[in-house]
Design an enzyme around this catalytic site. Structure first.
Site, PDB file in Angstrom:
ATOM      1  N   ALA A 121      -2.702 -19.594  12.460  1.00  0.00           N
ATOM      2  CA  ALA A 121      -3.222 -18.247  12.729  1.00  0.00           C
ATOM      3  C   ALA A 121      -4.696 -18.224  13.116  1.00  0.00           C
ATOM      4  O   ALA A 121      -5.059 -17.730  14.184  1.00  0.00           O
ATOM      5  CB  ALA A 121      -2.976 -17.356  11.515  1.00  0.00           C
ATOM      6  N   ALA A 122      -5.569 -18.739  12.252  1.00  0.00           N
ATOM      7  CA  ALA A 122      -7.006 -18.626  12.529  1.00  0.00           C
ATOM      8  C   ALA A 122      -7.399 -19.461  13.743  1.00  0.00           C
ATOM      9  O   ALA A 122      -8.115 -18.983  14.632  1.00  0.00           O
ATOM     10  CB  ALA A 122      -7.814 -19.058  11.304  1.00  0.00           C
ATOM     11  N   GLU A 124      -3.356 -30.074  16.231  1.00  0.00           N
ATOM     12  CA  GLU A 124      -2.442 -29.621  15.175  1.00  0.00           C
ATOM     13  C   GLU A 124      -1.601 -30.812  14.743  1.00  0.00           C
ATOM     14  O   GLU A 124      -0.959 -31.446  15.566  1.00  0.00           O
ATOM     15  CB  GLU A 124      -1.551 -28.491  15.690  1.00  0.00           C
ATOM     16  CG  GLU A 124      -0.357 -28.132  14.795  1.00  0.00           C
ATOM     17  CD  GLU A 124      -0.742 -27.830  13.349  1.00  0.00           C
ATOM     18  OE1 GLU A 124      -0.074 -28.382  12.443  1.00  0.00           O
ATOM     19  OE2 GLU A 124      -1.691 -27.067  13.110  1.00  0.00           O
ATOM     20  N   CYS A 165       4.206 -16.710   5.882  1.00  0.00           N
ATOM     21  CA  CYS A 165       4.653 -15.674   4.935  1.00  0.00           C
ATOM     22  C   CYS A 165       6.149 -15.405   5.077  1.00  0.00           C
ATOM     23  O   CYS A 165       6.778 -14.859   4.174  1.00  0.00           O
ATOM     24  CB  CYS A 165       3.892 -14.377   5.160  1.00  0.00           C
ATOM     25  SG  CYS A 165       2.114 -14.594   5.134  1.00  0.00           S
ATOM     26  N   ARG A 212      -2.146 -21.068  28.956  1.00  0.00           N
ATOM     27  CA  ARG A 212      -3.399 -20.307  29.019  1.00  0.00           C
ATOM     28  C   ARG A 212      -4.607 -21.248  29.038  1.00  0.00           C
ATOM     29  O   ARG A 212      -5.690 -20.896  28.594  1.00  0.00           O
ATOM     30  CB  ARG A 212      -3.470 -19.363  27.817  1.00  0.00           C
ATOM     31  CG  ARG A 212      -2.229 -18.468  27.742  1.00  0.00           C
ATOM     32  CD  ARG A 212      -2.289 -17.533  26.572  1.00  0.00           C
ATOM     33  NE  ARG A 212      -3.309 -16.522  26.796  1.00  0.00           N
ATOM     34  CZ  ARG A 212      -3.738 -15.692  25.842  1.00  0.00           C
ATOM     35  NH1 ARG A 212      -3.241 -15.767  24.638  1.00  0.00           N
ATOM     36  NH2 ARG A 212      -4.659 -14.812  26.105  1.00  0.00           N
ATOM     37  N   ASP A 220      -7.276 -19.946   5.722  1.00  0.00           N
ATOM     38  CA  ASP A 220      -7.096 -20.312   4.313  1.00  0.00           C
ATOM     39  C   ASP A 220      -8.083 -21.366   3.813  1.00  0.00           C
ATOM     40  O   ASP A 220      -8.080 -21.690   2.625  1.00  0.00           O
ATOM     41  CB  ASP A 220      -5.669 -20.831   4.086  1.00  0.00           C
ATOM     42  CG  ASP A 220      -4.613 -19.756   4.275  1.00  0.00           C
ATOM     43  OD1 ASP A 220      -4.986 -18.597   4.514  1.00  0.00           O
ATOM     44  OD2 ASP A 220      -3.413 -20.084   4.191  1.00  0.00           O
ATOM     45  N   TYR A 259       2.582  14.946   2.587  1.00  0.00           N
ATOM     46  CA  TYR A 259       3.573  15.345   1.575  1.00  0.00           C
ATOM     47  C   TYR A 259       4.760  16.051   2.208  1.00  0.00           C
ATOM     48  O   TYR A 259       4.618  16.947   3.037  1.00  0.00           O
ATOM     49  CB  TYR A 259       2.956  16.284   0.525  1.00  0.00           C
ATOM     50  CG  TYR A 259       4.028  17.067  -0.205  1.00  0.00           C
ATOM     51  CD1 TYR A 259       4.895  16.401  -1.076  1.00  0.00           C
ATOM     52  CD2 TYR A 259       4.225  18.428   0.012  1.00  0.00           C
ATOM     53  CE1 TYR A 259       5.925  17.087  -1.705  1.00  0.00           C
ATOM     54  CE2 TYR A 259       5.256  19.119  -0.620  1.00  0.00           C
ATOM     55  CZ  TYR A 259       6.105  18.438  -1.477  1.00  0.00           C
ATOM     56  OH  TYR A 259       7.126  19.100  -2.099  1.00  0.00           O
ATOM     57  N   TRP A 276       2.194  15.880  -6.024  1.00  0.00           N
ATOM     58  CA  TRP A 276       1.066  14.992  -6.320  1.00  0.00           C
ATOM     59  C   TRP A 276       1.544  13.557  -6.118  1.00  0.00           C
ATOM     60  O   TRP A 276       2.392  13.081  -6.850  1.00  0.00           O
ATOM     61  CB  TRP A 276       0.577  15.189  -7.755  1.00  0.00           C
ATOM     62  CG  TRP A 276      -0.286  16.401  -7.923  1.00  0.00           C
ATOM     63  CD1 TRP A 276       0.125  17.652  -8.275  1.00  0.00           C
ATOM     64  CD2 TRP A 276      -1.699  16.473  -7.732  1.00  0.00           C
ATOM     65  NE1 TRP A 276      -0.945  18.509  -8.312  1.00  0.00           N
ATOM     66  CE2 TRP A 276      -2.077  17.808  -7.986  1.00  0.00           C
ATOM     67  CE3 TRP A 276      -2.685  15.545  -7.368  1.00  0.00           C
ATOM     68  CZ2 TRP A 276      -3.403  18.243  -7.902  1.00  0.00           C
ATOM     69  CZ3 TRP A 276      -3.999  15.988  -7.292  1.00  0.00           C
ATOM     70  CH2 TRP A 276      -4.346  17.315  -7.541  1.00  0.00           C
ATOM     71  N   ARG A 327      -6.274  11.336 -10.893  1.00  0.00           N
ATOM     72  CA  ARG A 327      -6.607  12.479 -11.762  1.00  0.00           C
ATOM     73  C   ARG A 327      -6.781  12.030 -13.209  1.00  0.00           C
ATOM     74  O   ARG A 327      -7.727  12.422 -13.890  1.00  0.00           O
ATOM     75  CB  ARG A 327      -5.482  13.527 -11.704  1.00  0.00           C
ATOM     76  CG  ARG A 327      -5.535  14.414 -10.491  1.00  0.00           C
ATOM     77  CD  ARG A 327      -4.377  15.385 -10.494  1.00  0.00           C
ATOM     78  NE  ARG A 327      -4.530  16.456 -11.496  1.00  0.00           N
ATOM     79  CZ  ARG A 327      -3.658  17.435 -11.643  1.00  0.00           C
ATOM     80  NH1 ARG A 327      -2.580  17.495 -10.876  1.00  0.00           N
ATOM     81  NH2 ARG A 327      -3.842  18.369 -12.541  1.00  0.00           N
TER      82      ARG A 327
END
Length: 462
Positions: free
Chosen positions: A17-18, A41, A51, A78, A293, A436, A444, A452
């Protein structure tokens, strides 16, 4: 001639990913005549969803290809020179070069760089004990790991599985193995599963797992993994018991994979991850970036660095790095520690600090726990939900939220994630204009009911 002289080379270590987000974003901003990109890689796959592995193992996702966002061929199309099956074995910071070895042939060579991105990821923690490397014992971090586990499941003689650890991976793998028809025992050294929750909320997860037929063994350390005459795993031993196992899955967490960076003299934090600035540049190094990671990130709630291995962060880091490498400007401000998971139909969510995190950083807090429902109580399908909220004493600043419930519970944590990022107080939260209608929530919302109650506790406690 002058054009090639001006061309820079970006080297990326790590193809998930990164790393590949950084490479792709840099390529969008700078063409091949300005920037050459070489990526290494060591495995067989790029840009995949780690995941998703538990859902592939469990059969919810039917094939491996569905977890791959972009193949090596797509990256190469690319103008990214992607070298698969190649492991970087050394970084020469002073010389501006990396040493790489082809995994199959063993051939080593040096590649120079003008700019370097370290995206080496994390590795599953393997217990230092007899039998931890035996056939049939699996970590689950990469697609190669997932494939090896599936292979093991088809070859296992019996249908008994032991999962060591009860964090996200442990819990998700326990469910995956139940779905595959295995008898599953989870051995966990914590008092309850999901140590990212407070124990009172972890207890709800424990009960749900037992309800699925999983045998939970808490407060217990594995002492060794026993093997049969053929060398394969046959049982997991603790101090007082043995649990027969045809396959063992390690779910005891991950560590940043930073041995390379450490050998190169790059700065690591308390959790072993690389330290970067807000632009994801490795601290003290103008032309080296790191993300995913293998780095530590700033926790916006506690103000301290922490290590969180999540694909959401890795992709954002890659975007930031690629933008900066490509001549633009971007920063990654930090995280609040949001995570969601599920075990069967039980949704588990958390963001911000647990009680012990707040204590560790010296914050005084109040805590409230409320029971509510996912929809208006009279609407069909309304199911119970437990929300726990932490707020700072006197100021009322929101510090953390944990939610355990059925359908519709998990993603409610995003309300709290936004409130944490905005440094809202629980009193301010009570006025949030949330959507809602009876099919979606009570009048609520459960998060506002907790706010609350927390608000009242702050007033009383201050």
């Amino acid at each position: 001639m002058s054009m090639s002289a001006a061309r820079e080379r970006l080297v990326v270590i790590g193809g998930d990913a990164a790393g590949m987000s950084a490479a792709s974003q840099a390529r969008r901003l700078r063409g091949p005549d300005e920037l050459e990109i070489v990526a290494f890689e060591r495995g067989h796959f790029t840009s995949y969803s780690a995941c998703g592995i538990p859902y592939w193992v469990g059969g919810d996702v039917d094939e491996l290809d569905r977890l791959i966002a972009r193949t090596p061929e797509e990256h190469r199309a690319r103008d990214i020179d992607l070298r698969m099956g190649t492991e970087v074995t050394g970084i020469d910071v002073a010389g501006g070069r990396v040493r790489a070895r082809e995994v199959d042939s063993g051939v080593e060579s040096w590649t120079s760089y003008d700019k370097l991105v370290i995206a080496t990821g994390a590795r599953p923690i393997r217990p230092d004990m007899p039998g931890a490397d035996a056939p049939g014992v699996h970590g689950v971090q990469t697609l190669d790991d997932g494939r090896a586990l599936l292979d093991s499941l088809t070859r296992a003689r019996g249908r008994r599985a032991v999962v060591v650890g009860a964090g996200y991976i442990g819990v998700e793998m326990a469910e995956a193995l139940i779905n595959r028809g295995y008898e599953v025992t989870v051995v966990n050294r914590g008092s309850e599963p999901m140590s990212t929750l407070d124990p009172d909320m972890g207890r709800l997860v424990h009960e749900a797992m037992e309800g699925m037929g999983i045998t939970m063994v808490d407060d217990t350390e594995v002492s060794k993994i026993l093997t049969g005459e053929d060398g394969r795993v046959r049982a997991v031993a603790t101090q007082d018991a043995e649990y027969p196992a045809d396959v063992v899955v390690l779910g005891i967490g991950v560590r940043p994979q930073t041995a390379l960076a450490e050998e190169a003299g790059l700065p690591l934090g308390a959790h072993g991850g690389l330290l970067t600035d807000l632009a994801m540049r490795v601290r003290g190094h103008e032309n080296i970036w790191a993300g995913g990671d293998c780095v530590e990130v700033l926790d916006l709630v506690s103000g301290q660095e922490r290590h969180i291995a999540l694909g959401t962060h890795a992709n954002k880091h890659g975007q930031v790095i690629g933008t900066n490498v490509g001549g633009g400007y971007a920063t990654f401000p930090g995280v609040v520690g949001t995570a969601v998971s599920k075990v069967c139909d039980l949704e588990i969510a958390r963001t911000g600090l647990r009680e012990k995190d707040a204590r560790r950083v010296g914050l005084q807090y109040v805590t409230v726990t409320i029971e509510s429902t996912s929809r208006a109580g009279y609407y069909p399908g309304a199911s119970p939900m437990t929300v726990k909220m932490l707020a700072e004493r006197r100021t009322g600043r929101l510090l953390g939220v944990q939610i355990v419930g059925r359908e519709g519970a998990g993603k409610r944590v995003d309300i709290a994630a936004v409130a944490l990022t905005a440094r809202m107080t629980v009193e301010q939260m009570t006025a949030l204009d949330l959507g809602y209608a009876p099919p979606f929530s009570p009048v609520w919302d459960p998060v506002l009911v907790a706010a609350r109650k927390a608000s009242a506790a702050v007033r009383k406690g201050s």
